[in-house]
Motif scaffolding. Structure first.
Motif: not given
Length: 172
Positions: A133, A149-153, A165-166
């Motif tokens: 990040e 950004r996929t929103g996945g972390t 961050l994905e």
């Protein structure tokens, strides 16, 4: 990019892989999942295995080589996970600070090679990565290249108080 060539990494490149990995970790420690000390302590056989990863099916590893000197100035790797044949992960991305920047084209040439591999050899529809990040420069680069950004972390393994961050690039 004519000052550089993209080299498919082979097992016999183990010493160069080791040198580049140590430089990567020293330059941007937050970007990798091992410490300098851990990498420094790895046996020669481990470096041969790492250098050979990209020659196995479902994997690739590239180095950017400066034509004039033969120096390795960057690297990028990707693999298709065993449990998800519809994607590839981009990992181990690094370009030496003296060779960064859009005008030189090193990072773009490496990513172009990985994307071509993902489309033509791995035949996957998307490329994923995880980026720390706090690595704003890398995030901005990936966004310029179309990653979203996929929103996945996931917690960063070396410091679980930080996040990875994905990001995803649909290859289409």
């Amino acid at each position: 990019m004519s000052e550089y060539r993209i080299h498919l990494i082979q097992p016999e490149d183990a010493d160069r892989v080791r040198s580049m990995r140590l430089a990567m970790i020293q330059d941007t420690p937050m970007a990798y999942l091992e410490t300098y000390e851990q990498a420094l302590g790895r046996a020669p056989e481990e470096w041969v295995l790492r250098a050979g990863r990209g020659t196995r099916p479902g994997s690739t590893s590239y180095a950017a080589v400066e034509q004039a000197t033969g120096d390795w100035v960057g690297g990028m790797n990707a693999y298709v996970p065993e449990d998800a044949a519809d994607l590839a992960w981009l990992v181990g991305v690094w370009v030496h600070p003296d060779h960064r920047g859009g005008k030189l084209g090193v990072t773009d040439a490496l990513l172009d090679a990985v994307i071509a591999w993902a489309r033509d050899t791995a035949r996957v529809p998307r490329l994923l990565l995880e980026v720390h990040e706090a690595n704003a420069r890398a995030i901005a680069y990936y966004e310029r290249r179309g990653f979203v950004r996929t929103g996945g972390t996931v917690p960063y393994p070396l410091d679980p108080s930080a996040w990875e961050l994905e990001m995803e690039l649909v290859l289409g």
